[in-house]
Write a protein that holds these residues in place. Structure first.
Motif, PDB file in Angstrom:
ATOM      1  N   ALA A  99       0.829  -1.215   0.000  1.00  0.00           N
ATOM      2  CA  ALA A  99       0.000   0.000   0.000  1.00  0.00           C
ATOM      3  C   ALA A  99       0.858   1.257   0.000  1.00  0.00           C
ATOM      4  N   GLY A 100       0.506   2.178  -0.855  1.00  0.00           N
ATOM      5  CA  GLY A 100       1.115   3.507  -0.805  1.00  0.00           C
ATOM      6  C   GLY A 100       2.343   3.705  -1.663  1.00  0.00           C
ATOM      7  N   TYR A 101       2.900   2.624  -2.200  1.00  0.00           N
ATOM      8  CA  TYR A 101       4.183   2.781  -2.913  1.00  0.00           C
ATOM      9  C   TYR A 101       4.051   3.652  -4.161  1.00  0.00           C
ATOM     10  N   SER A 102       2.854   3.600  -4.784  1.00  0.00           N
ATOM     11  CA  SER A 102       2.724   4.293  -6.073  1.00  0.00           C
ATOM     12  C   SER A 102       1.697   5.420  -6.032  1.00  0.00           C
ATOM     13  N   THR A 103       1.382   5.887  -4.840  1.00  0.00           N
ATOM     14  CA  THR A 103       0.335   6.916  -4.722  1.00  0.00           C
ATOM     15  C   THR A 103       0.645   8.132  -5.606  1.00  0.00           C
ATOM     16  N   GLN A 104       1.862   8.648  -5.486  1.00  0.00           N
ATOM     17  CA  GLN A 104       2.222   9.839  -6.260  1.00  0.00           C
ATOM     18  C   GLN A 104       2.272   9.515  -7.759  1.00  0.00           C
ATOM     19  N   ALA A 105       2.834   8.335  -8.092  1.00  0.00           N
ATOM     20  CA  ALA A 105       2.972   7.961  -9.509  1.00  0.00           C
ATOM     21  C   ALA A 105       1.598   7.867 -10.178  1.00  0.00           C
ATOM     22  N   VAL A 106       0.644   7.249  -9.510  1.00  0.00           N
ATOM     23  CA  VAL A 106      -0.688   7.067 -10.117  1.00  0.00           C
ATOM     24  C   VAL A 106      -1.410   8.414 -10.201  1.00  0.00           C
ATOM     25  N   ALA A 107      -1.328   9.195  -9.125  1.00  0.00           N
ATOM     26  CA  ALA A 107      -1.992  10.506  -9.144  1.00  0.00           C
ATOM     27  C   ALA A 107      -1.422  11.361 -10.279  1.00  0.00           C
ATOM     28  N   GLU A 108      -0.109  11.312 -10.467  1.00  0.00           N
ATOM     29  CA  GLU A 108       0.507  12.125 -11.520  1.00  0.00           C
ATOM     30  C   GLU A 108       0.090  11.658 -12.917  1.00  0.00           C
ATOM     31  N   LEU A 109      -0.026  10.323 -13.121  1.00  0.00           N
ATOM     32  CA  LEU A 109      -0.441   9.882 -14.460  1.00  0.00           C
ATOM     33  C   LEU A 109      -1.884  10.299 -14.731  1.00  0.00           C
ATOM     34  N   SER A 110      -2.709  10.215 -13.704  1.00  0.00           N
ATOM     35  CA  SER A 110      -4.106  10.617 -13.868  1.00  0.00           C
ATOM     36  C   SER A 110      -4.181  12.091 -14.298  1.00  0.00           C
ATOM     37  N   ILE A 111      -3.407  12.953 -13.642  1.00  0.00           N
ATOM     38  CA  ILE A 111      -3.363  14.379 -14.022  1.00  0.00           C
ATOM     39  C   ILE A 111      -2.762  14.533 -15.426  1.00  0.00           C
ATOM     40  N   GLY A 112      -1.726  13.729 -15.701  1.00  0.00           N
ATOM     41  CA  GLY A 112      -1.081  13.792 -17.024  1.00  0.00           C
ATOM     42  C   GLY A 112      -2.067  13.457 -18.129  1.00  0.00           C
ATOM     43  N   MET A 113      -2.904  12.443 -17.882  1.00  0.00           N
ATOM     44  CA  MET A 113      -3.905  12.071 -18.894  1.00  0.00           C
ATOM     45  C   MET A 113      -4.925  13.187 -19.076  1.00  0.00           C
ATOM     46  N   MET A 114      -5.331  13.795 -17.963  1.00  0.00           N
ATOM     47  CA  MET A 114      -6.298  14.912 -18.065  1.00  0.00           C
ATOM     48  C   MET A 114      -5.714  16.023 -18.923  1.00  0.00           C
ATOM     49  N   LEU A 115      -4.465  16.411 -18.628  1.00  0.00           N
ATOM     50  CA  LEU A 115      -3.833  17.506 -19.366  1.00  0.00           C
ATOM     51  C   LEU A 115      -3.659  17.142 -20.838  1.00  0.00           C
ATOM     52  N   SER A 116      -3.255  15.895 -21.087  1.00  0.00           N
ATOM     53  CA  SER A 116      -3.015  15.462 -22.458  1.00  0.00           C
ATOM     54  C   SER A 116      -4.312  15.499 -23.275  1.00  0.00           C
ATOM     55  N   LEU A 117      -5.407  15.038 -22.649  1.00  0.00           N
ATOM     56  CA  LEU A 117      -6.689  15.029 -23.365  1.00  0.00           C
ATOM     57  C   LEU A 117      -7.223  16.450 -23.550  1.00  0.00           C
ATOM     58  N   LEU A 118      -7.064  17.280 -22.517  1.00  0.00           N
ATOM     59  CA  LEU A 118      -7.599  18.649 -22.613  1.00  0.00           C
ATOM     60  C   LEU A 118      -6.813  19.488 -23.605  1.00  0.00           C
ATOM     61  N   ARG A 119      -5.501  19.234 -23.717  1.00  0.00           N
ATOM     62  CA  ARG A 119      -4.662  20.049 -24.599  1.00  0.00           C
ATOM     63  C   ARG A 119      -4.321  19.321 -25.904  1.00  0.00           C
ATOM     64  N   ASN A 120      -4.945  18.149 -26.131  1.00  0.00           N
ATOM     65  CA  ASN A 120      -4.752  17.396 -27.387  1.00  0.00           C
ATOM     66  C   ASN A 120      -3.276  17.148 -27.681  1.00  0.00           C
ATOM     67  N   ILE A 121      -2.531  16.784 -26.664  1.00  0.00           N
ATOM     68  CA  ILE A 121      -1.068  16.707 -26.841  1.00  0.00           C
ATOM     69  C   ILE A 121      -0.651  15.712 -27.941  1.00  0.00           C
ATOM     70  N   PRO A 122      -1.197  14.480 -27.970  1.00  0.00           N
ATOM     71  CA  PRO A 122      -0.760  13.581 -29.069  1.00  0.00           C
ATOM     72  C   PRO A 122      -1.107  14.137 -30.447  1.00  0.00           C
ATOM     73  N   GLN A 123      -2.289  14.779 -30.559  1.00  0.00           N
ATOM     74  CA  GLN A 123      -2.717  15.294 -31.873  1.00  0.00           C
ATOM     75  C   GLN A 123      -1.859  16.477 -32.325  1.00  0.00           C
ATOM     76  N   VAL A 124      -1.537  17.404 -31.385  1.00  0.00           N
ATOM     77  CA  VAL A 124      -0.737  18.568 -31.821  1.00  0.00           C
ATOM     78  C   VAL A 124       0.713  18.178 -32.084  1.00  0.00           C
ATOM     79  N   ASP A 125       1.176  17.150 -31.387  1.00  0.00           N
ATOM     80  CA  ASP A 125       2.518  16.618 -31.671  1.00  0.00           C
ATOM     81  C   ASP A 125       2.549  16.124 -33.122  1.00  0.00           C
ATOM     82  N   ALA A 126       1.497  15.362 -33.496  1.00  0.00           N
ATOM     83  CA  ALA A 126       1.447  14.835 -34.871  1.00  0.00           C
ATOM     84  C   ALA A 126       1.368  15.975 -35.880  1.00  0.00           C
ATOM     85  N   ARG A 127       0.531  16.993 -35.576  1.00  0.00           N
ATOM     86  CA  ARG A 127       0.399  18.146 -36.491  1.00  0.00           C
ATOM     87  C   ARG A 127       1.758  18.815 -36.715  1.00  0.00           C
ATOM     88  N   CYS A 128       2.472  19.014 -35.619  1.00  0.00           N
ATOM     89  CA  CYS A 128       3.758  19.712 -35.695  1.00  0.00           C
ATOM     90  C   CYS A 128       4.735  18.934 -36.583  1.00  0.00           C
TER      91      CYS A 128
END
Ligand code: NAD
Length: 315
Positions: A99-128
Motif C-alpha cells: 500500500a502507498g508505494y505508487s500513490t504519487q505515480a498514479v496521481a501524476e499519471l491521472s493528471i497527465g492524462m487529463m492535461l493530455s486530453l484537454l490540450r490534445n497533446i498527441p494530436q498537436v505533436d502529430a500536427r507539428c
C-alpha cells in the motif's frame, strides 16, 4: 525461512541484494526468479517456500494450494484482485500488499492524462511533425474544470490535492467519507458526481461494489463534453459501453491505463478503436521512485510479519 520472489520487482540487482541481505545474514534463503505464468513452473519454484513474493502476476488457488509450506504471500502491488484470496484464507496464509508505494505515480499519471486530453497533446505533436498548425485543436484548461474523484483512498486524495493546486472544483464519491478529505473535496452521490463533473477519475479498488460501476446507464448521466480517466482497474468500467459512448459522441474522451486483462491487449479491444482515447499499458504505478519504494516496503513487510507484527494486512 525460504523466501521466493516469483517475478522481478523492477529494481537494480544492487537494491534487491541490499534489501535481501539482512534476511540472508539471519540465515534465511532468498531466491529470485523472472516471471513465468505457467502454474506448473510456479509450483516447482515455490513448493518449498514459506514466503512468496509477487507483483502483479496472477497467483492462482492451484499454486497456493500446492505450496505446502506457504505461510505468507507478500504482494508488491496495491490491488490484490489477481491473488486467489479465498485459497489463501482456506489455508490460513497471511497476505500483505505494498500500500502507498505508487500513490504519487498514479496521481501524476491521472493528471497527465487529463492535461493530455484537454490540450490534445498527441494530436498537436502529430500536427507539428506533419508541418501543420493547431487549427481546430485549441485546448481547454484543467483549472476551469469540475473533477469527480471516485474513491477517496490514498490515490484519490493525492489526486484531489494536485487538482486543487490547478484550481479545480473537486467532487468525490466514496462509501465512507474520510476525515482527511475535509476541505479538499465535496462529497456527493455518485449520480451527482457523474452529472456535474467535466472529468471523472476512478480511484477505487475492484470489488463487488465497483465491478462495472461505470456502465451504459451511468455513462449516460455524464456530460457529453466529459472525460473519463481509469487508472483504477479495468473491470470497474464496461469497456464496450464506454467505447460506444466515445464513438457516438456521448462522451468527449477517455484516458485508460487498465483493462479487463493485463496488456498485451487483444488488438480488437474496443477501447483501442474508440475516439479521443488515450491508452497506456498499465503504467500508472511504474516510476523509478515507486519501484524503489515498493522494494523497501515488501521486504519491510516480511521483517514485520516474521516479528509477529504483520503490516499492510489484506488477510
Ligand atoms: P486505498 O485502499 O487507499 O483506497 C481505495 C478507496 O476506495 C477506499 O477509501 C475505499 O473506501 C474506496 N472504495 C471502495 N469501493 C468503492 C466503490 N465502490 N466506490 C467508490 N469508492 C470505493 O487504495 P489506493 O492506494 O488509493 O488505490 C486505489 C486503487 O487504485 C487500488 O485498489 C488499485 O486497484 C488501483 N491502483 C492502480 C494502479 C495502476 O498502476 N493503474 C496502481 C496502484 C493502485
Amino acid at each position: 525461512m525460504n523466501i521466493v520472489l516469483l517475478e522481478s520487482l523492477g529494481v537494480s540487482e544492487e537494491l534487491l541484494h541490499e534489501c535481501a541481505k539482512p534476511f540472508l545474514d539471519a540465515g534465511h534463503t532468498f531466491t529470485a526468479y523472472e516471471k513465468n505464468t505457467d502454474p506448473a513452473v510456479q509450483i516447482e519454484r515455490a513448493k518449498d517456500a514459506d514466503v512468496i513474493m509477487i507483483a502483479n502476476m496472477p497467483l492462482s488457488g492451484e499454486v497456493i494450494r500446492a505450496c505446502n509450506h506457504l505461510k505468507y504471500i507478500d504482494v508488491a502491488f496495491t490491488g490484490v484482485d489477481h491473488v486467489d484470496l479465498a485459497a489463501a484464507k482456506e489455508k490460513s496464509i497471511a497476505v500483505s500488499n505494498a500500500a502507498g508505494y505508487s500513490t504519487q505515480a498514479v496521481a501524476e499519471l491521472s493528471i497527465g492524462m487529463m492535461l493530455s486530453l484537454l490540450r490534445n497533446i498527441p494530436q498537436v505533436d502529430a500536427r507539428c511533425r506533419e508541418g501543420k498548425t493547431k487549427d481546430g485543436l485549441v485546448g481547454s484548461e484543467l483549472g476551469s474544470k469540475t473533477v469527480g474523484i471516485v474513491g477517496t483512498g490514498a490515490i484519490g486524495l493525492r489526486t484531489a490535492q494536485l487538482l486543487k493546486a490547478f484550481g479545480c472544483r473537486v467532487l468525490a464519491y466514496a462509501p465512507h467519507e474520510k476525515e482527511a478529505a475535509k476541505g479538499l473535496v465535496e462529497y456527493v452521490s455518485l449520480e451527482t458526481l457523474l452529472r456535474e463533473s467535466d472529468i471523472v477519475s476512478l480511484h477505487c479498488p475492484l470489488n463487488d461494489s465497483s465491478r462495472h460501476m461505470i456502465n451504459a446507464e451511468r455513462i449516460a448521466m455524464m456530460k457529453p463534453t466529459a472525460i473519463l480517466i481509469n487508472v483504477a482497474r479495468g473491470p470497474v468500467v464496461d469497456s464496450e459501453a464506454l467505447a460506444d459512448a466515445l464513438n457516438s459522441g456521448k462522451l468527449a474522451g477517455a484516458g485508460i491505463d487498465v483493462f479487463e486483462t493485463e496488456p498485451p491487449l487483444d488488438p480488437n479491444h474496443p477501447l483501442l478503436h474508440a475516439k479521443n482515447t488515450l491508452v497506456t499499458p498499465h503504467v500508472a504505478f511504474a516510476s523509478t521512485q515507486s519501484m524503489e519504494a515498493r522494494a523497501h516496503i515488501v521486504f519491510d513487510n516480511i521483517r514485520a510479519w516474521m516479528d509477529g507484527n504483520q503490516k499492510n494486512i489484506i488477510l
